[in-house]
Enzyme design. Structure first.
Site, PDB file in Angstrom:
ATOM      1  N   THR A 341       0.848  -1.192   0.000  1.00 17.65           N
ATOM      2  CA  THR A 341       0.000   0.000   0.000  1.00 17.65           C
ATOM      3  C   THR A 341       0.881   1.238   0.000  1.00 17.65           C
ATOM      4  OG1 THR A 341      -0.042   0.244   2.402  1.00 17.65           O
ATOM      5  CG2 THR A 341      -1.702  -1.192   1.435  1.00 17.65           C
ATOM      6  N   HIS A 391       0.010  -7.808   3.040  1.00 14.79           N
ATOM      7  CA  HIS A 391      -1.220  -7.066   3.319  1.00 14.79           C
ATOM      8  C   HIS A 391      -1.301  -5.800   2.485  1.00 14.79           C
ATOM      9  CE1 HIS A 391       0.001  -3.397   5.526  1.00 14.79           C
ATOM     10  NE2 HIS A 391       1.081  -4.094   5.849  1.00 14.79           N
ATOM     11  N   CYS A 392      -2.514  -5.410   2.217  1.00 17.53           N
ATOM     12  CA  CYS A 392      -2.769  -4.085   1.676  1.00 17.53           C
ATOM     13  C   CYS A 392      -3.735  -3.446   2.660  1.00 17.53           C
ATOM     14  CB  CYS A 392      -3.307  -4.143   0.255  1.00 17.53           C
ATOM     15  SG  CYS A 392      -4.734  -5.214   0.035  1.00 17.53           S
ATOM     16  N   LYS A 393      -4.753  -2.750   2.170  1.00 11.63           N
ATOM     17  CA  LYS A 393      -5.701  -2.146   3.106  1.00 11.63           C
ATOM     18  C   LYS A 393      -6.705  -3.172   3.593  1.00 11.63           C
ATOM     19  CE  LYS A 393      -8.551   1.889   3.693  1.00 11.63           C
ATOM     20  NZ  LYS A 393      -7.765   2.251   4.879  1.00 11.63           N
ATOM     21  N   SER A 399      -2.796  -6.940  -2.306  1.00 12.31           N
ATOM     22  CA  SER A 399      -2.024  -8.019  -1.679  1.00 12.31           C
ATOM     23  C   SER A 399      -2.454  -9.376  -2.205  1.00 12.31           C
ATOM     24  CB  SER A 399      -2.179  -7.966  -0.158  1.00 12.31           C
ATOM     25  OG  SER A 399      -3.542  -8.054   0.203  1.00 12.31           O
TER      26      SER A 399
END
Length: 1423
Positions: A341, A391-393, A399
């Site tokens: 991110t 992970h992303c948001k 992700s």
């Protein structure tokens, strides 16, 4: 999501109890020392979550400037801390909706350590006025007792009831509500666990805050609003009146729709009320009565989204909240976090290792560009036994796409399988349309990458991550199951499994003891199957064929039955064990060989395994034991078969004629070597099979040595790699050995074809071919090349145990001397064959495979598939070469070979990779060994010998070079060639032995090595008569070796890079120079290098001096070997590139080593040139000279005469300076012009070669191919002269010149070898011609074979030259001088760079060197 840091100045609390302690670590010390404290919060829109310090050191050192993603929340937190006691801390702050627009409200969960060291929490209501963010007031204090209950109201809010008080909180977003609920539930659990009931001694500090309530009445009233007060939100629109009749059906639909909506919406900016409205819009009905169900489902979905999903054992896929949950991450064993991110910070930089991909979840985002880096990062976590959180948001798009891409590459899955797998585990997975398109593109990239077997998507540092791309037969190398996922990988695994047991046999080289006349042949028979094809390289064709072979179980028998490339796919041990099958293998091996070669070339790093010289030595010894070619001491039948193969050599010669026609047709290619490599790809493969010709018992012994080396402690790790390669070798070798004689023929054919092509392009070429045809020795030479390849495969095995190698070298030194003739030639043949195979594989996968098949038949030249295949390949080669030009073809071969080696070669120099450097070292070591063995050889000879060892073919080229060498010095006198004949024969026998060992290391000498005949029958430096010959031979051999070294150095180093990378590491190399000559360790030959290891360990200068001394003394062989090793080690260690340059220069300096050049070389010879040159000449004389002299005695005069015209003026110096090495730039004049023509072609073709090859291997491959073609030589030579690297290379070129000089010295020092060195010079020129077939002056031996051998020698020499350069920097100027005197060194230089830079840089360097030297090194100049 952002990470914010808030400064708080602890202010003494008037009511703080003395026993109260700070909640978070570090608070107490902060209190005791009045200084500012920084608190870190994970913030989203409307919420801030306290981040505990991981272990004290994890507190992020972030500047306190405003975080652009935090809004005014950071300021609000700062103001809140003013109201807090120093010992209290904010666990959570959630922004709530307010009835008043100018008011901002926060629900704050405050915690502290209570009287019993338990965490006690209360809820505070904080108010901010819209016009002042720095002033905060308190309007609510709500202690969280053990009876606290929390309820969702269905409208995006929740109520908290405790001690008969009910308060409603409506967070501004779903995400904020989720954060608040998490913190409240945690606090309530603690209260229940410790029974915090009203009136107890718990939460006594609440009174402090209750006394500080200071908000205005309107704010306090809002905080105390009753439960029945309606939300200020409007009712749902009255658009939909009909209520679904089936509630369950509606709820199921709600669940589905709700999940989709929550996946699409930014939960930080939306409320549950808005989500419900969206649901109503989609379902076209009023869901007011379902609002509680909706809220509950929302929490369930949030819970699912909030916990990371374990996709693989080491990979978790999650959201920003997962990344902020320190406790959960630690419990799950996560140590690596991949943050995909731009808006979310790294929360625990001191606790976890982070990798950031700063992108937004937008369709315009190019996520594909980062997947190679993310793959490496995740693989790094796996390698270290840790888990990685990606992970992303939300863990939905960015992700998830990254994890899918990782699965595709790591496990070889297609997009559908990877997507379904991830989706099955994390149902919310939904990459945006752009990411899906990028995944489809990535799928194509991976497929193409797999097919061309390049390293585009595989970093050198993390090469182990993509094991599936590694050669199938990489016994010692880690063959991950993931790699095996692909068909190629599976096959590789099968091979590995099958070949692993036969690893020791893999390097077995059956050298059929032949009559005195066939001593050279014996050497050739000992062909090393060095090619371990990376199945993945030929993901397509080769993979299929190989897969079929592997699946067949392709043991020796399978290989024998299959005319494909069973050697690569078969267990060498079996093949070795089954002498009876050897002929069959030989017959059918060629087809496989070509593909295998391609595969090997592509997977050079992993595929090429240096076979231990010990094995080579055994076969060599065997021939001395059984002089009769048909009476192999260990396995008569096998040897007999080999003998038959030798007979078949005549067929090869007829095939050679055909090839000559082809080469004439494709003269435009002007890359006879290139063509030869392509055509000889099959031959080379045949040559690999030639190893089979070696006495089976010898092969077995060799294999055993290989395995023993692999088993040694030092070899343990490298050994495994080597073993894998050995397996491949095993597979290759067993067929190889069966086919050894056959392979020899094939090699001869290839050699012949190459020379014929060169001849077509130049005068010396045809003559060389003629010599080859009458002289069966040439066939053995070719085999030698292959043997060298095999040996090289063995070398990596040995490399793992440097110490062992050294010991083996020491022990084998005598044997080396003894068996030099047999072992060396065999080794040389193998190496060259392998190199040719590698190079051949490089030009074009499809083409190469075809060529390989054709070549193989050509190699067989027997009635049957081989012959037909040869014709077919001839046609294909002709078309392809015509289309791309011979130079381009060769370039692509080299390039492909380098694609894997490329990194090894190019990277090895810069990286100091053990693989490449070790190969060079090994090569050099072997050279010195040869020198030792040949005690009589001059420094030049020592170099030659070393090369010989490395590529059995090198010896023959050396012989040619030897003849040529004297020519430059003494003129192209035919008698020099004749004179050499006898001596050269002997010398060759000895030299090839060492050369085979040396060459085993630099397998990359594809075509050149082939040239080397098994003339190394003069196995023992002790031989009196042969001894002198050996001395001469060594000189000439060294020149040849230099040449071979040049090309071979490039090629071999590349291959070795792979093998050595696995088995030998740069440090090891430097520490254990002996290790470099793994082949020594592997076979008796290795023993000889052992002496050198000591010297090698000594300074490079010492090595140079020693080489010089070695030439002078009976011990020169040993000293040369030692010095060569030292130089090699130095070369590898200090700077593979630079050293390669040096080697290249020396090696490729085949232009005009005229008398002055020779003398110059002589002058430089002792420090730098000496070591290198000695092996070169040694090898040449030993293997090729002995055999050729005896068999080509009459032809020598003719060939010399024929070649003299061209080489005398141009070629002689050419040969002299670095004849064999300079095969890249063969004839000075004609070759130059041709080189120029080929230069364009090679460049063009190089551009057309595999991407990986283009990257690094391209230049090397180009150089290698150019070396083969004499047409390209003229062109390249001028360019080489211009090359700035020429100077660097010139010392090495000087080595080639030095070879001449050494020949002279040797003649002086070793009366026994009066002018054999000179004949060697001629041979060097011939080799040059072989490479550039036009410039073969002495045709005593088959020029073609010599040319190939020369090529091998050149390549091999290059590394050694580089070593020398490294050894004595002082020699550099000398090299330069040499370059000035002879253009030839420049090409050699180019070759060396080729190894270093993956074949592109070398060409440039060669160019410069050539320009400087004004020799015929057009090939290098081309680049």
């Amino acid at each position: 999501m952002a990470l914010v840091t808030v400064q708080r100045s602890p202010t003494p609390s008037t009511t703080s109890s003395p026993c109260a302690s700070e909640a978070d670590s570090g608070e107490e010390e902060c209190r005791s020392q009045p200084r500012s404290i920084s608190e870190s919060f994970l913030t989203v829109k409307g919420a801030a979550l306290f981040l505990p310090r991981g272990n004290g050191s994890s507190t992020p050192r972030i500047s306190h400037r405003r975080n652009k993603h935090a809004g005014d929340l950071q300021q609000h937190l700062q103001a809140m801390f003013i109201l807090l006691r120093p010992e209290d801390n904010i666990r959570l702050a959630v922004r709530l909706e307010s009835t008043y627009q100018n008011r901002t409200r926060y629900m704050v969960v405050v915690s502290t350590n209570g009287r019993q060291d338990t965490e006690e929490s209360i809820v505070l209501g904080m108010d901010f006025s819209s016009n002042d963010s720095s002033t905060c007031t308190m309007g609510l204090v709500l202690p969280l007792w053990s009876d606290t209950l929390i309820h969702l109201d269905g409208d995006g809010g929740f109520s908290v009831s405790t001690d008969n008080r009910v308060h409603i909180f409506k967070p501004v977003s779903v995400q904020a509500m989720w954060s608040a609920l998490q913190s409240l539930h945690k606090a309530c659990e603690v209260a229940r666990a410790h029974n915090y009931y009203p009136g107890s001694l718990f939460l006594t500090w609440v009174s402090y805050y209750e006394s500080h309530i200071n908000s205005d009445q309107s704010s306090v009233n809002e905080w105390n609003a009753m439960q029945d007060v309606q939300s200020h939100r409007p009712d749902s629109p009255a658009l939909f009146t009909d209520i679904p009749t089936e509630r369950e059906r509606t709820e199921r639909l709600i669940k589905t729709k709700l999940r989709e909506i929550m996946m699409q919406k930014d939960l930080e900016n939306i409320t549950s009320k808005e989500i419900r409205t969206e649901l109503e819009m989609q379902m076209v009905c009023n869901l007011r009565e379902f609002k509680e169900f909706i809220d509950n489902e929302m929490i369930v979905i949030l819970g699912q989204m909030d916990s990371p999903t374990q996709i693989f054992e080491h990979v978790f896929l999650g959201s920003e909240w997962n990344a902020s949950n320190l406790e959960d991450l630690q419990n799950r064993g996560v140590r690596y976090i991949l943050n995909v991110t731009r808006e979310i910070d790294n929360f625990f930089p001191g606790v976890f290792e982070y990798h950031n991909i700063r992108v937004y979840d937008e369709e315009a985002t190019d996520l594909l560009a980062y997947w190679n880096d993310t793959y490496k990062f995740i693989s790094k976590a796996k390698k270290h036994g840790s888990k990685c959180l990606v992970h992303c948001k939300m863990g939905v798009s960015r992700s998830a796409s990254t994890v899918i891409a990782y699965a595709m590459k790591e496990y070889g899955w297609n997009l559908d399988r990877a997507y379904d797998y991830v989706k099955e585990r994390r149902t919310v997975t939904k990459p945006n349309p752009s990411f899906m398109r990028q995944l489809e593109e990535y799928q194509g990239i991976l497929l193409a990458s797999k097919q061309r077997h390049n390293k585009l998507w595989r970093s050198h540092s993390d090469s182990d991550l993509s094991d599936h791309h590694e050669p199938i037969c990489k016994p010692g190398l880690e063959l991950n199951k993931k790699d095996i996922t692909t068909s190629a990988d599976q096959i590789a695994e099968v091979k590995t499994m099958e070949s692993h047991p036969p690893i020791p046999p893999v390097f077995v080289e059956h050298m059929v003891p032949q009559d005195a006349n066939q001593k050279g042949l014996c050497t050739k028979e000992r062909m090393i199957c060095l090619e371990f094809t990376s199945r993945e390289f030929h993901a397509g064709q080769i993979e299929d064929e190989l897969n079929l072979n592997d699946i067949n179980g392709c043991s020796s028998g399978c290989c024998l039955n299959e005319s494909k490339f069973p050697l690569d796919n078969c267990h060498a041990s079996k093949a070795l064990i089954q002498p009876g099958h050897v002929p069959e293998m030989a017959n059918k091996f060629p087809d496989l060989t070509v593909e295998d070669l391609e595969t090997d070339a592509l997977k050079a790093d992993m595929n090429v395994h240096l076979l231990p010289m010990e094995e080579l030595t055994s076969p060599l010894k065997d021939p001395p034991m059984s002089p009769d070619p048909e009476s192999p001491s260990p396995q008569p039948s096998c040897q007999t078969e080999i003998s038959d193969f030798s007979t078949d050599r005549i067929d090869f010669f007829s095939a050679l004629e055909k090839f000559v026609e082809l080469s004439q047709e494709t003269r435009s290619r002007s890359f006879s070597h290139s063509r030869m490599e392509e055509l000889g790809g099959g031959r080379n493969e045949s040559c690999r099979l030639s190893v089979v010709e070696v006495a089976p018992s010898k092969v077995t012994a060799d294999d055993q040595r290989s395995s023993s080396l692999s088993n040694t402690p030092h070899a343990s790790e490298e050994s495994s790699m080597d073993e894998e390669q050995s397996k491949a070798i095993s597979e290759l070798v067993s067929p190889d050995i069966f086919m050894q004689s056959h392979s020899e023929n094939a090699i001869s054919v290839k050699e012949i074809v190459t020379e014929i092509e060169s001849i077509s392009q130049g005068v010396g070429q045809i003559q060389l071919k003629g010599d080859i045809l009458p002289n069966p020795c040439h066939t053995p030479k070719k085999n030698s090349i292959h043997e060298l390849l095999l040996e090289r495969a063995q070398t990596p095995e040995n490399k793992p145990g440097h110490m062992e190698q050294d010991e083996d070298s020491c022990t084998a030194q005598p044997e080396l001397a003894k068996d030099s003739g047999m072992c060396n030639p065999e080794g040389c043949l193998t190496t060259h064959s392998s190199i040719a195979d590698l190079e051949e594989g490089e030009p074009a996968e499809g083409e190469q495979e075809l060529q390989g098949s054709g070549m193989h038949p050509g190699a067989k030249w027997y009635p049957g598939s081989v012959r037909r295949a040869t014709l077919e390949f001839e046609e294909r080669l002709r078309q392809e070469q015509e289309h791309h030009g011979a130079a381009p073809t060769c370039t692509s071969l080299s390039t492909r070979k380098n694609s894997k080696n490329d990194s090894s070669v190019a990277d090895l120099a810069p990286k100091g990779k053990s693989d490449e450097a070790p190969p060079e070292h090994s090569f050099v070591l072997k050279e010195p060994e040869m020198s030792k063995g040949k005690g009589k050889y001059s420094g030049s000879e020592a170099g030659s010998l070393s090369h010989s060892e490395q590529n059995a073919t090198v010896p023959a080229p050396r012989v040619l070079e030897f003849d040529h060498l004297p020519d430059p010095q003494e003129g192209p006198g035919s008698d020099t060639g004749t004179q050499q004949e006898g001596v050269l024969k002997d010398l060759r026998t000895v030299i090839p032995y060492q050369e085979s060992e040396t060459q085993a290391v630099p397998l990359p000498l594809p075509k050149r090595v082939e040239i080397i005949e098994y003339t190394h029958i003069v196995t023992s430096p002790n031989h009196t008569g042969p001894g002198s010959e050996i001395a001469t031979s060594e000189k000439s051999g060294e020149q040849g070796l230099r040449k071979v070294n040049m090309e071979k150095s490039v090629t071999v180093l590349c291959t070795l890079d792979e093998n050595l990378n696995r088995t030998l590491d740069p440090n090891q190399v430097s520490l254990h120079p002996q290790v470099l000559p793994l082949p020594h360790s592997s076979s008796p030959e290795h023993n000889r290098p052992t002496d050198h290891p000591t010297s090698i360990l000594s300074s490079p200068e010492d090595r140079g001096s020693s080489l010089s001394t070695a030439l002078e003394t009976a011990a020169p062989f040993v000293s040369h070997t030692t010095h060569l090793l030292s130089a090699s080690l130095d070369y590898l260690h200090p700077q593979t590139m630079v050293h390669l340059e040096g080697f290249t220069e020396q090696s490729s300096t085949t232009d005009e080593p005229s008398a002055e050049q020779v003398s110059w070389e002589e002058s430089q010879e002792s420090p730098l040139s000496s070591g290198s040159e000695v092996p070169y000449k040694d090898s040449q004389l030993s293997s090729a000279d002995l055999s050729l002299i005896s068999k080509l005695g009459d032809n020598t005069g003719e060939l010399q005469e024929k070649m003299d015209p061209l080489p005398v003026a141009c070629r002689l110096p050419h040969s002299s300076s670095s004849e064999n090495i300079k095969s890249l730039s063969h004839s000075p004049g004609v070759v130059k012009e041709r080189a120029k023509e080929i230069e364009s072609r090679v460049v063009f073709q190089a551009g057309l070669t595999k991407p990986s090859q283009m990257r690094r291997s391209a230049s090397l491959a180009k150089l290698g191919y150019l070396d083969l073609c004499k047409d390209c030589l003229p062109e390249r030579e001028p360019a080489s002269c211009e090359s700035p690297h020429l100077k660097l290379l010139q010392p090495f070129l000087r080595t080639d010149s030095g070879m001449h000089a050494m020949e002279d010295q040797e003649s002086l020092e070793n009366p026994g070898a009066p002018h054999n060195p000179e004949p060697t010079k001629s041979f060097v020129e011939q080799l040059t011609t072989t490479e550039c077939i036009v410039q073969s002056k002495p045709v005593e031996r088959p020029l073609v074979q010599y040319a190939k051998e020369f090529g091998s020698s050149q390549q091999y020499l290059l590394p050694r030259a580089g070593l020398e350069l490294t050894s004595s920097e002082g020699g550099l100027p000398v090299l330069q001088t040499q370059g000035l005197q002879c253009a030839c060194p420049a090409p050699g230089l180019a070759v060396a760079p080729r190894q270093q830079h993956g074949r592109t840089h070398p060409l440039r360097r060669l160019k410069k060197a050539n320009d400087k030297k004004r020799t015929t090194n057009p090939f290098y100049n081309t680049m």
